[in-house]
Scaffold this motif. Structure first.
Motif: not given
Length: 284
Positions: A38-43
């Motif tokens: 699963r791809k996640l966006f993180s910052k």
């Protein structure tokens, strides 16, 4: 690419329902959970207030759109908060979006956004938001229109402009807002919904979610049939027409969108068009 140690610790602690390990892929903000893929966006950002505001915005919208045809309008927030070194972090589903929205997508977005506005009312009946979000935290007439006039006057004093602003307050606003008396409730708004913050999934396949419930494998794919459309929110509880003002101002949303929207939330007349133009001033 090796993950930032702080981010890796956050993912392992707060996103263990998505995977047992995490790796960076395709850019500094893209994370892949393993073994699910699963791809996640993180910052992790130094702009603490703004990052926390974005996380709380997505959560508030998600609470109002978690059932039926309007689910998955926004990415799910998996983790957010403050780090030990006074930064802020946010982890959501990764959206691989194309900027264009076709006819069917315009209709779907119009319907879903209207349902979000209709269902996402503030339980205590108050306007505003519980954290700063850089769009809805100030009162429109005083802090946007009034402030705009003050900044213009600071550079070049203009008595006529002062008089026009006074007439707007005394004569125009009361007329535009009178038809809304008793008809408006504070609805959750995206707050920054222009065409650059909306799109459709590039993949033609249904988006996938993952469950950590026991099965043949620890992380079981489950279908998610409705494409996500919006991100980069700056929410607050406000008048639903304020959302349409910025959408009308920057373009990218067709009559298919507006017709679908108003099939759920009809226009309040008179002065609907005039109010939308006045709300555009918020973003000048």
């Amino acid at each position: 690419m090796t993950l930032d140690k702080t981010l890796d610790a956050i993912l392992r602690s707060e996103c263990s329902h998505l995977g047992t390990s995490f790796g960076s892929r395709g850019g500094s903000h893209v994370v892949v959970a393993h073994p699910s893929g699963r791809k996640l966006f993180s910052k992790i950002e130094s702009a603490v207030e703004q990052t926390i505001g974005e996380a709380e915005s997505l959560r508030a919208m998600g609470l109002s759109i978690n059932t039926g045809e309007i689910r998955n309008l926004v990415p799910e927030v998996h983790a957010s908060g403050k780090t030990a070194d006074d930064r802020a972090y946010l982890v959501t589903d990764y959206l691989d979006l194309k900027p264009s929205i076709g006819k069917a997508g315009q209709k779907a977005l119009g319907t879903r956004l209207a349902e979000m506005h209709k269902n996402g009312s503030n339980k205590d009946g108050r306007f505003g938001f519980h954290v700063a979000t850089y769009c809805g935290v100030t009162f429109w007439a005083d802090q946007r229109i009034g402030d705009l006039v003050k900044r213009i006057q600071a550079n070049q004093p203009d008595a006529e402009l002062d008089e026009l602003e006074r007439q707007m307050r005394d004569k125009v606003y009361p007329v535009l807002l009178a038809p809304l008396e008793g008809k408006v409730k504070p609805s959750i708004l995206h707050g920054d919904l222009w065409s650059g913050n909306a799109g459709t999934s590039v993949s033609q396949q249904p988006l996938q979610g993952y469950s950590s419930e026991p099965s043949n494998s620890q992380f079981q794919p489950k279908p998610c049939p409705y494409p996500k459309y919006t991100h980069a929110s700056s929410s607050y509880y406000g008048h639903n027409e304020a959302e349409l003002g910025i959408m009308n101002m920057f373009g990218g949303f067709t009559q298919d969108f507006f017709q679908a929207y108003h099939s759920v939330l009809p226009k309040i007349e008179p002065y609907y068009d005039e109010r939308l133009r006045s709300y555009e001033l918020y973003h000048q």
